[in-house]
Structure formats: structure tokens, C-alpha cells
Design an enzyme around this catalytic site. Structure first.
Site, short mmCIF file in Angstrom:
data_model
loop_
_atom_site.label_atom_id
_atom_site.label_comp_id
_atom_site.label_asym_id
_atom_site.label_seq_id
_atom_site.Cartn_x
_atom_site.Cartn_y
_atom_site.Cartn_z
N LYS A 1 0.85 -1.20 0.00
CA LYS A 1 0.00 0.00 0.00
C LYS A 1 0.88 1.23 0.00
CE LYS A 1 0.90 1.33 4.47
NZ LYS A 1 1.69 2.53 4.79
N ASP B 1 -2.29 -1.50 10.49
CA ASP B 1 -2.56 -1.41 9.05
C ASP B 1 -3.26 -2.65 8.50
OD1 ASP B 1 -1.24 0.96 9.12
OD2 ASP B 1 0.54 0.28 8.03
O1 C5P Z 1 0.31 -1.19 14.88
P1 C5P Z 1 1.73 -1.48 14.52
O2 C5P Z 1 2.27 -2.68 15.26
O3 C5P Z 1 1.97 -1.58 13.06
O4 C5P Z 1 2.57 -0.24 15.01
C1 C5P Z 1 3.97 -0.28 15.17
C2 C5P Z 1 4.36 0.86 16.09
O5 C5P Z 1 4.18 2.12 15.44
C3 C5P Z 1 3.53 0.95 17.34
O6 C5P Z 1 4.10 0.19 18.37
C4 C5P Z 1 3.56 2.42 17.68
O7 C5P Z 1 4.75 2.71 18.36
C5 C5P Z 1 3.65 3.10 16.33
N1 C5P Z 1 2.34 3.56 15.83
C6 C5P Z 1 1.80 4.72 16.36
N2 C5P Z 1 0.58 5.15 15.88
C7 C5P Z 1 -0.06 4.49 14.92
C8 C5P Z 1 0.49 3.29 14.37
C9 C5P Z 1 1.70 2.87 14.85
O8 C5P Z 1 2.38 5.36 17.24
N3 C5P Z 1 -1.23 4.96 14.46
#
Ligand code: C5P
Length: 277
Positions: free
Chosen positions: A9, A133
Site C-alpha cells: 500500500k 494497518d
Molecule cells: O500497529 P503497529 O504494530 O503496526 O505499530 C507499530 C508501532 O508504530 C507501534 O508500536 C507504535 O509505536 C507506532 N504507531 C503509532 N501510531 C499508529 C500506528 C503505529 O504510534 N497509528
């Protein structure tokens, strides 16, 4: 056995709204799937296993595919196990959502192979437990995402659009980029809905609030962006938390560019089928 396409994406715009008490950030972003994709082969087996075409890729519990298989078993209470082979083409730590796409594709595959008939809405909700995501990939490929990215509002499929994805050697960790995000670097604060309306109505609406943070962590990315803009592309924008960019318009890449270039196009899926070439 099923062979499934697992697309990358890009974020056509990405606004960081606020930092949340749980450490995540509330966002407003339009996500779009593109034709750059991994391939996942999935079949039922005696135990869960994952192999990959990329020997450097970890195939243990840290891989979102293994987490997706275990999530499917936990949620359905089923004793089905799966063997998956991943042909990796989407660069990692690039902001292209490859791991999240793989997890969503694996959930779709488990559901299909076991004839479980779990509604997509449920798979989408489950996916949020693996990563912010993941739910997006259960849309038809064009969606407005809010919350930490997991609240997905389907948009009409985009019209065909060719573009280039440019991936420099630098990698960026999503967590690190968000940790270093400074609200002084963000654009004007609007409500998510206002951002969407502006995006749909403006002539040149692409922006990414995370770019300046990525540039402060990896100054070479700013140089790359400047070079791409000087090469004639109308839009050059980092996707997600980087380090990849997408380029729209007619430019000419410098011959000695230190980056991989992927010619791609927007890709959407039909309501009944998973993404296809
Ligand atoms: O949700 P995901 O595991 O992909 O996110 C990885 C890291 O990115 C999270 O641990 C967080 O620190 C950060 N993040 C964030 N805000 C979001 C998505 C991700 O701070 N909307």
C-alpha cells in the site's frame, strides 16, 4: 492449496492528529493498494509453518503471518494448521505495509481453505490485534483510515494510475518514526473528515506529516526527495513511516540513483475476490 497475491500500500495523504494515552497516534489517511506484491501459497498441514524466498526474513513468531495463523485458530477455536510459503517482493521497513498485507492475506486464505465463512468484517476486526494497518487490506483497496489506522471507511475504487515506488537502502522502523514525531512538524490541525474533503477537492493534495521526522532521522532521504523533485516528477511523497517514496507524473530518473525503482499501478479488488494481478 491456494496461491494469493499480497499487495503493498501507499498513503496518498497521512495526517497525524494526536498522541494517545496508549502510546499510539491517531491518524487520518487515505490508503491505496498497488501492484507491487508478495505471493503467498497456503495449504492445510499438520502444524503451522512458514518458509520464505528471502533468507533474511524471520519466519518465527515475530512474523505477522505466524501471528495471523494463530489468531485465526484462537478466534475460530479450530484445530486447523497451515503451511505457508512467502515469495517476498515488497521491501521491508519501507512504509509499504508488506507485513500487514501478508497477515491479512493469510487470514483470508485460512478462512477460504477451511470454508469457515467468517464475515470479512470480523476478519478485519481481528486483524487490528496484529497491527494497525492490517484491517485496511480487507477493504477493496482504497480507503480512508482513522484511529490508529484500524478504522477503515471504504472509498470508491481509484481510477487507474501509474506511478513509481522508489526504495532507498535506508530502512526506517515505524515505532522509531512515531516516537520521534514532533507536532511542530505537522500541518494544520483539521478533523479527519475535513482532511478527507480537502484531499478529494484539491488539485495537489498529497502530504505526509511523518516525512520531516523521517528526514531528521535519515537526512539522506531529504536529499533523495529533492533529487526526485528536480527530476521532474509532479508529486514525490514518502509513504507511511518510510523509507520508500512514490512518484507521480512524468520525470526521468537520474541514471546513478542509489535506490530500487518499481513501476507500479493502483490496484483494487472486486468485492468477492482477493487481490489479483
Ligand atoms: O500497529 P503497529 O504494530 O503496526 O505499530 C507499530 C508501532 O508504530 C507501534 O508500536 C507504535 O509505536 C507506532 N504507531 C503509532 N501510531 C499508529 C500506528 C503505529 O504510534 N497509528
Amino acid at each position: 492449496m491456494l496461491t494469493l497475491f499480497s499487495p503493498a500500500k501507499i498513503n496518498l495523504f497521512l495526517k497525524v492528529i494526536s498522541k494517545r494515552p496508549d502510546g499510539y497516534h491517531d491518524l487520518a489517511s487515505v490508503f491505496q493498494t498497488i501492484s507491487l506484491a508478495d505471493q503467498i501459497t497456503i495449504e492445510q498441514a499438520e502444524k503451522n509453518s512458514l518458509t520464505s524466498s528471502d533468507p533474511k526474513l524471520r519466519c518465527d513468531h515475530t512474523n505477522l503471518i505466524i501471528q495471523a495463523l494463530e489468531l485465526f485458530q484462537k478466534k475460530t477455536g479450530s484445530k486447523n494448521f497451515f503451511k505457508i510459503h512467502l515469495i517476498k517482493k515488497i521491501p521491508i521497513e519501507a512504509g509499504l505495509g508488506g507485513g500487514s498485507s501478508n497477515a491479512a492475506t493469510a487470514l483470508w486464505g485460512c478462512n477460504h481453505l477451511t470454508h469457515s465463512n467468517i464475515p470479512l468484517k470480523d476478519l478485519q476486526e481481528w486483524g487490528a490485534e496484529i497491527g494497525s494497518d492490517v484491517p485496511f487490506f480487507f477493504s477493496q483497496g482504497t480507503a480512508f483510515c482513522t484511529g490508529r489506522g484500524e478504522k477503515v471507511f471504504n472509498l470508491p475504487n481509484s481510477s487507474a494510475q501509474s506511478l513509481w515506488v522508489v526504495k532507498p537502502p535506508e530502512k526506517l522502523s515505524t515505532a522509531k518514526v512515531f516516537r520521534n514525531f514532533n507536532f511542530d512538524n505537522a500541518g494544520i490541525h483539521n478533523s479527519p473528515e475535513v482532511d478527507l474533503v480537502k484531499f478529494c477537492s484539491e488539485a495537489s493534495p498529497h502530504f505526509n506529516d511523518l516525512e520531516l521526522t523521517a528526514f531528521s532521522l535519515e537526512p539522506s532521504l531529504k536529499k533523495l526527495k529533492d533529487l526526485l523533485v528536480d527530476s521532474g516528477f509532479k508529486t514525490v511523497l514518502m509513504t507511511g513511516s518510510g523509507s520508500a517514496f512514490f512518484c507521480l507524473g512524468n520525470g526521468v530518473f537520474p541514471p546513478d540513483l542509489n535506490a530500487s525503482i518499481y513501476p507500479v499501478h493502483y490496484l483494487n479488488r472486486s468485492i468477492t475476490h482477493w487481490y489479483q494481478t
